[in-house]
Design an enzyme around this catalytic site. Structure first.
Site, PDB file in Angstrom:
ATOM      1  CE  LYS A  96      80.156   9.777  38.637  1.00  0.00           C
ATOM      2  NZ  LYS A  96      81.017  10.926  38.933  1.00  0.00           N
TER       3      LYS A  96
ATOM      4  CD  GLN B 248      81.080  14.294  40.085  1.00  0.00           C
ATOM      5  OE1 GLN B 248      81.184  13.082  40.220  1.00  0.00           O
ATOM      6  NE2 GLN B 248      80.895  14.848  38.909  1.00  0.00           N
TER       7      GLN B 248
ATOM      8  CG  ASP C 113      87.518   9.887  38.795  1.00  0.00           C
ATOM      9  OD1 ASP C 113      86.782   9.500  37.876  1.00  0.00           O
ATOM     10  OD2 ASP C 113      87.232  10.805  39.572  1.00  0.00           O
TER      11      ASP C 113
END
Ligand code: GUN
Length: 294
Positions: A54, A98, A121
């Protein structure tokens, strides 16, 4: 004739190139440098690989990347304090924590503490609720990428019979909402569904997101169906090393389906590309600029 292989790698690269163009434009025209903060807690090896990837791709797109690596023993209060700091940091437009989190940390509490405007997200209940209400929202990246891949095969998904196997907050549920927005007819299947193979055979579009290696068999598919395999499972290979497989028995699906995403090289590639899209969109929205063209 074997199915078309949907090239997630190529489609993701095209999307990243479009993001990079738009990032260059907002920098030039508005002095805006979109920034993404990724929080990794503990040392799950798979998560470490994702997070490194990422950061690399964020920088390659011309955006700022902020990595926060925290030990697994960190307290919930300390994580919440970091989220609060990132919420108030004007150079950060996207925040991703995460998952999964180490034991002792509550993912819901932490995700709910993220400013919905920075929730790239799309997991905050405000964004999930906006998506379910048909309002503009930051949308989870894997479902977004899955829809883009399906639309690389079909110009329109309108009126198609879709089945989503799996009902997680990260993939299944938001995917259902995105499919409804595309005017597809959606069946939601899960671990308690009866006669899944028969339901699956009625679908023009199959989205497998259960995390069970090769669960969907070739005989479950309607001839010509489009199959989007969201699963990424590590299983022991013949040579003793782990290999990656999806939730779909790929070789079998290739003989029946019209188009199939490979694992790796399918949906996985799209997730990070869509994260970059969401970061750019969040940055423009926070700055009060029109939505970017990606
Ligand atoms: N773990 C696996 N996929 C994801 C994702 O898309 N977002 C977050 N936050 N964690 C993940």
């Amino acid at each position: 004739m074997p199915a078309q292989i949907i090239d997630g790698k190529l489609i993701a690269a095209e999307l990243r190139a479009k993001v990079a163009d738009e990032v260059a434009r907002v920098k030039r025209e508005h002095g805006l440098l979109p920034g993404l903060a990724v929080v990794l807690i503990g040392n799950d090896p798979a998560s470490e690989v994702y997070v490194r990837n990422k950061a690399k791709q964020t920088e390659a797109a011309g955006m700022a990347s902020f990595e926060h690596k925290l030990p697994a023993e960190i307290s919930q209060a300390e994580v919440l304090a970091l989220v609060d700091r990132l919420n108030r940091d004007p150079s950060v437009h996207g925040i991703l924590v995460q998952l999964p989190l180490p034991k002792g940390l509550d993912a819901n509490t932490i995700v709910n503490a993220i400013d919905p405007a920075k929730d790239v997200d799309g997991l905050h209940p405000v964004n999930a609720g906006r998506l379910a209400s048909g309002l503009p929202a930051l949308t989870p990246c894997t479902p977004l990428g899955s829809i883009i891949l399906a639309k690389s095969v079909h110009d329109s998904l309108e009126g198609m019979n879709a089945i989503v196997i799996g009902r997680s907050n990260l993939v299944g549920r938001p995917l259902v909402q995105l499919l409804l927005n595309e005017n597809a007819t959606v069946t939601i299947a899960h671990s308690r569904t009866r006669d899944l193979p028969a339901l699956c055979r009625r679908a023009d579009l199959v989205f497998a997101a259960v995390g069970r290696p090769e669960m969907v068999r070739g005989g479950w598919l309607q001839p010509g169906a489009t199959v989007i395999d969201v699963g990424i499972n590590r299983i022991p290979g013949a040579d003793g090393r782990n290999r990656l497989v999806g939730d779909v028995a790929y070789d079998e699906a290739m003989l029946v389906a019209g188009a199939v995403t490979p694992v790796p090289g399918g949906v996985g590639q799209m997730t990070v590309a869509c994260l970059l899209v969401n970061t750019l969109r969040a940055a423009c929205a926070i700055k009060g600029l029109p939505a970017p063209s990606v």
